[in-house]
Design a protein around this motif. Sequence first.
Motif, PDB file in Angstrom:
ATOM      1  N   ARG A   1     -13.489 -80.202  73.027  1.00  0.00           N
ATOM      2  CA  ARG A   1     -13.892 -78.881  72.791  1.00  0.00           C
ATOM      3  C   ARG A   1     -14.758 -78.358  74.003  1.00  0.00           C
ATOM      4  NH1 ARG A   1     -16.047 -77.938  66.752  1.00  0.00           N
ATOM      5  NH2 ARG A   1     -17.534 -79.406  67.695  1.00  0.00           N
ATOM      6  N   GLU A   2     -15.600 -79.270  74.508  1.00  0.00           N
ATOM      7  CA  GLU A   2     -16.656 -78.926  75.445  1.00  0.00           C
ATOM      8  C   GLU A   2     -15.988 -78.364  76.800  1.00  0.00           C
ATOM      9  OE1 GLU A   2     -16.682 -83.674  75.544  1.00  0.00           O
ATOM     10  OE2 GLU A   2     -16.772 -82.008  73.927  1.00  0.00           O
ATOM     11  N   PHE A   3     -14.675 -78.747  76.933  1.00  0.00           N
ATOM     12  CA  PHE A   3     -14.102 -78.230  78.124  1.00  0.00           C
ATOM     13  C   PHE A   3     -13.014 -77.034  77.948  1.00  0.00           C
ATOM     14  CE2 PHE A   3     -14.294 -83.099  78.418  1.00  0.00           C
ATOM     15  CZ  PHE A   3     -15.136 -83.175  79.462  1.00  0.00           C
ATOM     16  N   CYS A   4     -13.355 -76.274  76.730  1.00  0.00           N
ATOM     17  CA  CYS A   4     -12.749 -75.028  76.481  1.00  0.00           C
ATOM     18  C   CYS A   4     -13.076 -73.799  77.865  1.00  0.00           C
ATOM     19  CB  CYS A   4     -13.165 -74.554  75.553  1.00  0.00           C
ATOM     20  SG  CYS A   4     -14.767 -73.925  75.251  1.00  0.00           S
ATOM     21  N   GLY A   5     -13.997 -74.000  78.772  1.00  0.00           N
ATOM     22  CA  GLY A   5     -14.218 -73.319  79.742  1.00  0.00           C
ATOM     23  C   GLY A   5     -13.783 -73.660  81.004  1.00  0.00           C
TER      24      GLY A   5
ATOM     25  N   LEU B   1     -14.631 -73.246  85.428  1.00  0.00           N
ATOM     26  CA  LEU B   1     -15.229 -74.258  86.320  1.00  0.00           C
ATOM     27  C   LEU B   1     -14.277 -74.402  87.537  1.00  0.00           C
ATOM     28  CD1 LEU B   1     -17.203 -76.883  86.889  1.00  0.00           C
ATOM     29  CD2 LEU B   1     -15.454 -78.093  85.362  1.00  0.00           C
ATOM     30  N   SER B   2     -12.948 -74.541  87.100  1.00  0.00           N
ATOM     31  CA  SER B   2     -11.983 -74.495  88.191  1.00  0.00           C
ATOM     32  C   SER B   2     -12.008 -73.543  89.270  1.00  0.00           C
ATOM     33  CB  SER B   2     -10.711 -74.537  87.540  1.00  0.00           C
ATOM     34  OG  SER B   2      -9.552 -74.651  88.446  1.00  0.00           O
ATOM     35  N   GLU B   3     -12.220 -72.015  88.745  1.00  0.00           N
ATOM     36  CA  GLU B   3     -12.529 -71.059  89.770  1.00  0.00           C
ATOM     37  C   GLU B   3     -13.595 -71.428  90.564  1.00  0.00           C
ATOM     38  OE1 GLU B   3     -13.090 -66.524  89.388  1.00  0.00           O
ATOM     39  OE2 GLU B   3     -11.713 -67.367  87.879  1.00  0.00           O
ATOM     40  N   ARG B   4     -14.749 -71.567  89.905  1.00  0.00           N
ATOM     41  CA  ARG B   4     -16.056 -71.683  90.693  1.00  0.00           C
ATOM     42  C   ARG B   4     -16.160 -72.701  91.589  1.00  0.00           C
ATOM     43  NH1 ARG B   4     -20.371 -70.727  92.738  1.00  0.00           N
ATOM     44  NH2 ARG B   4     -22.390 -71.306  92.059  1.00  0.00           N
ATOM     45  N   LEU B   5     -15.460 -74.006  91.426  1.00  0.00           N
ATOM     46  CA  LEU B   5     -15.428 -75.152  92.201  1.00  0.00           C
ATOM     47  C   LEU B   5     -14.364 -75.350  93.119  1.00  0.00           C
ATOM     48  CD1 LEU B   5     -16.734 -78.015  89.968  1.00  0.00           C
ATOM     49  CD2 LEU B   5     -17.976 -76.733  91.492  1.00  0.00           C
ATOM     50  N   GLN B   6     -13.253 -74.280  92.898  1.00  0.00           N
ATOM     51  CA  GLN B   6     -11.993 -74.221  93.680  1.00  0.00           C
ATOM     52  C   GLN B   6     -11.213 -75.361  93.654  1.00  0.00           C
ATOM     53  OE1 GLN B   6     -12.997 -72.470  97.452  1.00  0.00           O
ATOM     54  NE2 GLN B   6     -13.603 -70.489  96.639  1.00  0.00           N
ATOM     55  N   ILE B   7     -11.325 -75.999  92.349  1.00  0.00           N
ATOM     56  CA  ILE B   7     -10.441 -77.433  92.309  1.00  0.00           C
ATOM     57  C   ILE B   7      -9.528 -77.006  91.056  1.00  0.00           C
ATOM     58  CG2 ILE B   7     -12.311 -78.776  92.988  1.00  0.00           C
ATOM     59  CD1 ILE B   7     -12.925 -79.129  89.877  1.00  0.00           C
ATOM     60  N   GLU B   8      -8.408 -78.077  91.159  1.00  0.00           N
ATOM     61  CA  GLU B   8      -7.569 -77.956  89.793  1.00  0.00           C
ATOM     62  C   GLU B   8      -7.807 -78.847  88.804  1.00  0.00           C
ATOM     63  OE1 GLU B   8      -3.201 -78.407  91.091  1.00  0.00           O
ATOM     64  OE2 GLU B   8      -3.924 -78.628  92.824  1.00  0.00           O
TER      65      GLU B   8
END
Length: 97
Positions: free
Chosen positions: A7-11, A15-22
Amino acid sequence: MTFDNSREFCGHEKLSERLQIETFFANPYHSWERGLNEHTNGLIREFYPKSTNFKIVKEEDFQKVVNLINHRPRKSLDYRTPYEVFFASSDTVAFHP
């Protein structure tokens, strides 16, 4: 970055957008799909065995362990540290005690 299905990865989108990663998710019960993460868990276990009650571990003691691990060169990172790799492309450098 690969996550497990907790559940802790629901956001993860933010995170992907902020760090520009897949971001990716490992299949349930396939720990080998997150190899570096599992290796890091092993490093933590050198300091804190599986039976450790983290409710009684002092935050500052745990942060010392995190700092040691994040500044330890890794063969899988061409002998760079996780800290170096993470902040190599960042405009911001985190606090380094």
